[in-house]
Write a protein that holds these residues in place. Structure first.
Motif, mmCIF file in Angstrom:
data_model
loop_
_atom_site.group_PDB
_atom_site.id
_atom_site.type_symbol
_atom_site.label_atom_id
_atom_site.label_comp_id
_atom_site.label_asym_id
_atom_site.label_seq_id
_atom_site.Cartn_x
_atom_site.Cartn_y
_atom_site.Cartn_z
ATOM 1 N N GLN A 128 0.824 -1.211 0.000
ATOM 2 C CA GLN A 128 0.000 0.000 0.000
ATOM 3 C C GLN A 128 0.863 1.268 0.000
ATOM 4 N N LEU A 129 1.857 1.330 0.873
ATOM 5 C CA LEU A 129 2.704 2.525 0.970
ATOM 6 C C LEU A 129 3.535 2.741 -0.292
ATOM 7 N N SER A 130 4.091 1.666 -0.826
ATOM 8 C CA SER A 130 4.914 1.819 -2.028
ATOM 9 C C SER A 130 4.056 2.160 -3.247
ATOM 10 N N GLY A 131 2.833 1.649 -3.296
ATOM 11 C CA GLY A 131 1.923 2.014 -4.380
ATOM 12 C C GLY A 131 1.568 3.490 -4.326
ATOM 13 N N HIS A 132 1.308 3.985 -3.119
ATOM 14 C CA HIS A 132 1.012 5.413 -2.950
ATOM 15 C C HIS A 132 2.238 6.251 -3.299
ATOM 16 N N LEU A 133 3.411 5.813 -2.857
ATOM 17 C CA LEU A 133 4.650 6.512 -3.174
ATOM 18 C C LEU A 133 4.866 6.569 -4.686
ATOM 19 N N ALA A 149 11.797 8.284 -11.827
ATOM 20 C CA ALA A 149 12.658 7.165 -11.429
ATOM 21 C C ALA A 149 12.229 6.614 -10.074
ATOM 22 N N VAL A 150 11.904 7.508 -9.148
ATOM 23 C CA VAL A 150 11.419 7.076 -7.834
ATOM 24 C C VAL A 150 10.103 6.328 -7.999
ATOM 25 N N SER A 151 9.234 6.857 -8.842
ATOM 26 C CA SER A 151 7.943 6.210 -9.090
ATOM 27 C C SER A 151 8.133 4.792 -9.620
ATOM 28 N N ALA A 152 9.045 4.636 -10.569
ATOM 29 C CA ALA A 152 9.287 3.311 -11.157
ATOM 30 C C ALA A 152 9.798 2.322 -10.112
ATOM 31 N N MET A 153 10.725 2.771 -9.264
ATOM 32 C CA MET A 153 11.264 1.874 -8.238
ATOM 33 C C MET A 153 10.215 1.555 -7.175
ATOM 34 N N THR A 200 7.995 -1.013 -8.521
ATOM 35 C CA THR A 200 8.654 -2.324 -8.468
ATOM 36 C C THR A 200 8.475 -2.945 -7.091
ATOM 37 N N VAL A 201 8.682 -2.156 -6.039
ATOM 38 C CA VAL A 201 8.498 -2.664 -4.670
ATOM 39 C C VAL A 201 7.046 -3.116 -4.486
ATOM 40 N N CYS A 202 6.115 -2.321 -4.955
ATOM 41 C CA CYS A 202 4.692 -2.661 -4.842
ATOM 42 C C CYS A 202 4.393 -3.981 -5.548
ATOM 43 N N SER A 203 4.924 -4.142 -6.744
ATOM 44 C CA SER A 203 4.712 -5.385 -7.510
ATOM 45 C C SER A 203 5.326 -6.584 -6.807
ATOM 46 N N GLU A 204 6.541 -6.395 -6.282
ATOM 47 C CA GLU A 204 7.211 -7.491 -5.573
ATOM 48 C C GLU A 204 6.441 -7.864 -4.308
ATOM 49 N N ALA A 205 5.880 -6.862 -3.631
ATOM 50 C CA ALA A 205 5.126 -7.125 -2.399
ATOM 51 C C ALA A 205 3.798 -7.819 -2.685
ATOM 52 N N SER A 206 3.367 -7.774 -3.923
ATOM 53 C CA SER A 206 2.114 -8.447 -4.305
ATOM 54 C C SER A 206 2.304 -9.946 -4.540
ATOM 55 N N LYS A 207 3.552 -10.362 -4.673
ATOM 56 C CA LYS A 207 3.853 -11.775 -4.915
ATOM 57 C C LYS A 207 3.975 -12.515 -3.580
ATOM 58 N N PRO A 208 3.399 -13.700 -3.484
ATOM 59 C CA PRO A 208 3.511 -14.454 -2.226
ATOM 60 C C PRO A 208 4.943 -14.954 -1.993
ATOM 61 N N GLU A 209 5.317 -15.010 -0.728
ATOM 62 C CA GLU A 209 6.627 -15.549 -0.334
ATOM 63 C C GLU A 209 7.767 -14.928 -1.142
ATOM 64 N N LEU A 243 13.540 -2.633 -2.436
ATOM 65 C CA LEU A 243 13.746 -1.560 -1.461
ATOM 66 C C LEU A 243 15.146 -0.963 -1.552
ATOM 67 N N ILE A 244 16.146 -1.812 -1.725
ATOM 68 C CA ILE A 244 17.520 -1.318 -1.864
ATOM 69 C C ILE A 244 17.632 -0.412 -3.079
ATOM 70 N N ARG A 245 17.042 -0.820 -4.186
ATOM 71 C CA ARG A 245 17.060 0.006 -5.400
ATOM 72 C C ARG A 245 16.270 1.296 -5.201
ATOM 73 N N LEU A 246 15.146 1.224 -4.490
ATOM 74 C CA LEU A 246 14.349 2.416 -4.208
ATOM 75 C C LEU A 246 15.142 3.403 -3.350
ATOM 76 N N ILE A 247 15.799 2.906 -2.322
ATOM 77 C CA ILE A 247 16.600 3.767 -1.444
ATOM 78 C C ILE A 247 17.720 4.452 -2.244
ATOM 79 N N GLY A 248 18.390 3.689 -3.088
ATOM 80 C CA GLY A 248 19.458 4.265 -3.921
ATOM 81 C C GLY A 248 18.931 5.327 -4.881
ATOM 82 N N THR A 249 17.799 5.058 -5.475
ATOM 83 C CA THR A 249 17.198 6.018 -6.396
ATOM 84 C C THR A 249 16.804 7.299 -5.666
ATOM 85 N N CYS A 250 16.239 7.156 -4.480
ATOM 86 C CA CYS A 250 15.861 8.333 -3.680
ATOM 87 C C CYS A 250 17.099 9.127 -3.277
#
Length: 107
Positions: free
Chosen positions: A52-57, A68-72, A75-84, A93-100
């Motif tokens: 939810q937070l990454s989708g809003h971000l 670029a921040v939006s794209a990363m 990506t986090v939102c999509s990854e969080a939608s996958k089980p396990e 998240l690491i890529r998002l932090i670097g992009t930010c």
């Protein structure tokens, strides 16, 4: 059929542009806090909140011109939608932090 020969309202246009710039710069100020919130949710293994937070971000970043921040964040939102998929979320998240960091550092 006549043409409007009045000069453009440059002062009004400059005012609008200045207000838009202030909004974008204000968003950069809170960007780190928003990313910290996503990271905190991940540390709690609250994948629904990460999604939810990454989708809003992603949405707000796109609307304020931080593509670029939006794209990363998306990506986090999509990854969080996958089980396990904790490792995929962590990579995102690491890529998002670097992009930010690059985004904030360039201002």
């Amino acid at each position: 059929m006549g043409r409007d020969s009045s000069p453009p309202n440059l002062a009004g246009m400059a005012s609008i542009m200045a207000a838009d710039q202030a909004k974008v710069l204000g968003y950069a100020d809170v960007l780190a806090v928003r990313v910290d919130n996503v990271v905190a949710a991940a540390c709690r293994h609250d994948w629904a909140e990460v999604r939810q937070l990454s989708g809003h971000l992603a949405t707000v970043s796109r609307l304020t011109g931080y593509r670029a921040v939006s794209a990363m964040a998306q990506t986090v939102c999509s990854e969080a939608s996958k089980p396990e998929n904790e490792s995929g979320i962590r990579r995102g998240l690491i890529r998002l932090i670097g992009t930010c960091a690059r985004t904030i550092g360039s201002e």
